[in-house]
Design a protein around this motif. Structure first.
Motif, PDB file in Angstrom:
ATOM      1  N   GLN A  71       5.651   1.951 -12.822  1.00 18.91           N
ATOM      2  CA  GLN A  71       4.561   1.594 -11.953  1.00 18.91           C
ATOM      3  C   GLN A  71       3.819   0.439 -12.906  1.00 18.91           C
ATOM      4  O   GLN A  71       3.519  -0.586 -12.373  1.00 18.91           O
ATOM      5  CB  GLN A  71       3.835   2.607 -11.454  1.00 18.91           C
ATOM      6  CG  GLN A  71       4.460   3.544 -10.416  1.00 18.91           C
ATOM      7  CD  GLN A  71       4.449   2.816  -9.210  1.00 18.91           C
ATOM      8  OE1 GLN A  71       3.730   2.020  -8.924  1.00 18.91           O
ATOM      9  NE2 GLN A  71       5.154   3.407  -8.397  1.00 18.91           N
ATOM     10  N   ALA A 108       0.889   2.826  -3.547  1.00 20.47           N
ATOM     11  CA  ALA A 108      -0.380   3.376  -3.709  1.00 20.47           C
ATOM     12  C   ALA A 108      -0.197   4.884  -3.124  1.00 20.47           C
ATOM     13  O   ALA A 108      -0.907   5.892  -3.737  1.00 20.47           O
ATOM     14  CB  ALA A 108      -1.550   2.587  -3.434  1.00 20.47           C
ATOM     15  N   TYR A 137       2.567   6.085   6.609  1.00 19.19           N
ATOM     16  CA  TYR A 137       1.868   6.504   5.434  1.00 19.19           C
ATOM     17  C   TYR A 137       1.521   8.138   5.239  1.00 19.19           C
ATOM     18  O   TYR A 137       1.810   8.762   3.848  1.00 19.19           O
ATOM     19  CB  TYR A 137       0.324   5.784   5.507  1.00 19.19           C
ATOM     20  CG  TYR A 137       0.733   4.307   5.449  1.00 19.19           C
ATOM     21  CD1 TYR A 137       1.009   3.493   4.356  1.00 19.19           C
ATOM     22  CD2 TYR A 137       0.147   3.623   6.528  1.00 19.19           C
ATOM     23  CE1 TYR A 137       1.038   2.354   4.238  1.00 19.19           C
ATOM     24  CE2 TYR A 137       0.206   2.119   6.513  1.00 19.19           C
ATOM     25  CZ  TYR A 137       0.640   1.614   5.441  1.00 19.19           C
ATOM     26  OH  TYR A 137       0.731   0.241   5.247  1.00 19.19           O
ATOM     27  N   LEU A 148       1.916   7.477  -5.067  1.00 15.03           N
ATOM     28  CA  LEU A 148       1.845   7.527  -6.442  1.00 15.03           C
ATOM     29  C   LEU A 148       0.902   9.061  -6.720  1.00 15.03           C
ATOM     30  O   LEU A 148       1.295   9.689  -7.514  1.00 15.03           O
ATOM     31  CB  LEU A 148       1.408   6.297  -7.154  1.00 15.03           C
ATOM     32  CG  LEU A 148       1.204   6.490  -8.756  1.00 15.03           C
ATOM     33  CD1 LEU A 148       2.420   6.746  -9.168  1.00 15.03           C
ATOM     34  CD2 LEU A 148       0.505   5.151  -9.551  1.00 15.03           C
ATOM     35  N   VAL A 149      -0.225   8.922  -6.259  1.00 18.94           N
ATOM     36  CA  VAL A 149      -0.978   9.824  -6.314  1.00 18.94           C
ATOM     37  C   VAL A 149      -0.548  11.132  -5.992  1.00 18.94           C
ATOM     38  O   VAL A 149      -0.674  12.362  -6.762  1.00 18.94           O
ATOM     39  CB  VAL A 149      -2.576   9.642  -5.603  1.00 18.94           C
ATOM     40  CG1 VAL A 149      -3.323  10.863  -6.064  1.00 18.94           C
ATOM     41  CG2 VAL A 149      -2.992   8.602  -6.408  1.00 18.94           C
ATOM     42  N   THR A 157       5.369   6.904 -14.363  1.00 15.25           N
ATOM     43  CA  THR A 157       4.114   6.087 -14.758  1.00 15.25           C
ATOM     44  C   THR A 157       4.815   4.922 -15.294  1.00 15.25           C
ATOM     45  O   THR A 157       4.149   3.574 -15.046  1.00 15.25           O
ATOM     46  CB  THR A 157       3.397   6.697 -15.646  1.00 15.25           C
ATOM     47  OG1 THR A 157       2.792   7.945 -15.129  1.00 15.25           O
ATOM     48  CG2 THR A 157       2.151   5.792 -16.189  1.00 15.25           C
ATOM     49  N   ALA A 212       0.710  -1.418  -0.004  1.00 13.47           N
ATOM     50  CA  ALA A 212       0.012  -0.089   0.078  1.00 13.47           C
ATOM     51  C   ALA A 212       0.925   1.222   0.047  1.00 13.47           C
ATOM     52  O   ALA A 212       0.484   2.511  -0.262  1.00 13.47           O
ATOM     53  CB  ALA A 212      -0.979  -0.084   1.253  1.00 13.47           C
ATOM     54  N   VAL A 254       3.011  -3.759 -12.737  1.00 15.01           N
ATOM     55  CA  VAL A 254       1.827  -4.407 -12.837  1.00 15.01           C
ATOM     56  C   VAL A 254       1.474  -5.252 -13.749  1.00 15.01           C
ATOM     57  O   VAL A 254       1.062  -6.422 -13.798  1.00 15.01           O
ATOM     58  CB  VAL A 254       0.425  -3.304 -12.914  1.00 15.01           C
ATOM     59  CG1 VAL A 254      -0.852  -3.742 -13.126  1.00 15.01           C
ATOM     60  CG2 VAL A 254       0.558  -2.379 -11.689  1.00 15.01           C
TER      61      VAL A 254
END
Length: 425
Positions: A359, A58, A113, A61-62, A356, A55, A363
């Protein structure tokens, strides 16, 4: 002959500010890589959950995407030196918060986090300014050499710090990793204070969605520039199997090789940087990018097909070197052709392509391994990279035709740089 291969140190000799930034960046990257290793280790220790560790990506990244674009607009609207210094100070504060949490009798999970997200956002705000300030402090004809030296600086941290982090955490504890990171930010901030001001252009726009959109429209209008972004995304998105390295090591019957696999890519990149003297004599940068990205895909395909662990490591080292070649010439095109008034916003877009692709690659590699098998995932990704890059080369002839000696944007920027220094001469 050997002298021609050694890194070109012209930017180091000619620019005091480049020397300051290079030393500050080396110190900061070393500390940041310590935290890069320590943070997931601490989450693992607190939770024992692979999902909790995953996590972290995630959460990071944003903020990186959002604030990277806004950071590009800020870099064009504000004094770039001040933006770098303020974000550097804030990043140091984040490391201090991690240290303070670790010193608690029972360290808390949620601050890890929160700090990770804030650190990612601050990095997104800072990096466009770091990229955009280079053409202001380095002569136009030394930008390729500067890109190689900056890459070498990053690679030194990427190889040395994780190796030290494992020993440091095991024998001294997490607090020492965070403490050293905090100290490195303090030292780099002191060096940064000695940089000369880098004020915005007189006609700089206020940071806004409109100004960000203007940068995106400019990138779209420059097909050779657009090509550098999409080639990088294609290469990383299709042929970056780092997510399955732990499984590859087991499949090869060599679990001891996992650390070497992770180190192989930056090691190859560093070898290229240490022998990068030839790169300043290359002018067909678009062709070099396409050939290097295709070679990167071929090396990954070979790594997926071979069953010998030492050959796998060799192909990974070669892949890292080729990726470095592509990166140096991408950076050269950006720095030699993008107007100063737009450079920050374009650096923000570059940040998106840079982050990007890897990442997406993780995936893709994990999903394909589950669907097709581990080794098939790796070698098909490499071949898909070659096919995608080849297709892009055909669809973007301006990228293949790019020549720094004749490209209208490069000539315009070179002429402007010469006119800027001619009165002093």
């Amino acid at each position: 002959m050997v002298r021609n291969l050694l890194p070109d140190l012209a930017p180091w000799r000619s620019s005091r500010d480049f020397r300051l930034m290079w030393c500050a960046g080396l110190i900061t990257s070393f500390g940041s890589f310590l935290t890069f290793v320590a943070l997931p280790v601490q989450i693992k220790n607190l939770t024992g959950s692979t999902l909790a560790v995953g996590a972290l990506g995630a959460v990071e990244l944003v903020p990186l995407v959002v604030f990277g674009l806004y950071g590009g607009a800020l870099a064009d609207a504000l004094d770039r030196r001040k933006l770098i210094l303020w974000t550097e100070a804030a990043l140091g504060l984040m490391s201090a918060l991690l240290l303070a949490n670790t010193l608690l009798p029972r360290p808390l999970l949620w601050p890890l986090y929160v700090v990770a997200a804030l650190t990612s956002a601050l990095g997104g705000l800072q990096r466009p300014a770091l990229e955009a300030i280079v053409p202001r402090i380095v002569p136009h004809d030394q930008l390729t050499a500067a890109a190689s030296l900056n890459a070498l600086r990053w690679q030194l941290g990427a190889i040395a710090a994780p190796a030290l982090a494992g020993v440091l955490i095991a024998y001294a504890g997490l607090r020492w990793a965070y403490a050293i990171d905090t100290l490195t930010f303090a030292v780099s901030l002191l060096l940064g204070l000695r940089l000369r001001p880098s004020p915005p252009s007189r006609d700089a726009e206020r940071p806004s969605l409109r100004s960000i959109g203007e940068g995106a429209r400019y990138a779209w209008s420059r097909k050779e520039l657009l090509g550098t972004y999409v080639v990088d995304i294609a290469a990383m998105g299709l042929a970056f199997p780092i997510a399955v390295f732990p499984f590859m090591a087991d499949d090869l019957g060599a679990p001891w090789s996992l650390g070497l696999m992770y180190a192989a890519l930056p090691a190859g990149a560093m070898l290229m940087s240490l022998t990068s003297g030839w790169s300043s004599r290359v002018h067909r940068h678009g062709v070099a990018i396409v050939l290097a990205a295709s070679g990167f895909g071929l090396c990954m395909a070979a790594a997926g097909l071979t069953r010998d662990v030492w050959l796998v490591l060799l192909f990974l080292v070669l892949a890292g070197a080729l990726d470095m070649i592509s990166g140096v010439f991408r950076s050269t095109i950006w720095n030699q052709t993008i107007p100063d008034t737009l450079r920050g916003r374009l650096a923000g877009i570059e940040l998106l392509s840079f982050m990007t692709g890897p990442q997406l690659g993780q995936v893709r590699a994990g999903g394909a391994a589950a669907a097709l098998g581990l080794r098939t995932s790796v070698w098909t990704g490499g071949l898909a990279c070659v096919a995608a890059v080849g297709t892009l080369a055909v669809c973007l002839p301006t990228l293949m035709a790019y020549d720094a000696r004749t490209n209208e944007h490069a000539v315009s920027m070179r002429t402007a740089a010469e006119d800027a220094v001619s009165p002093a001469a």
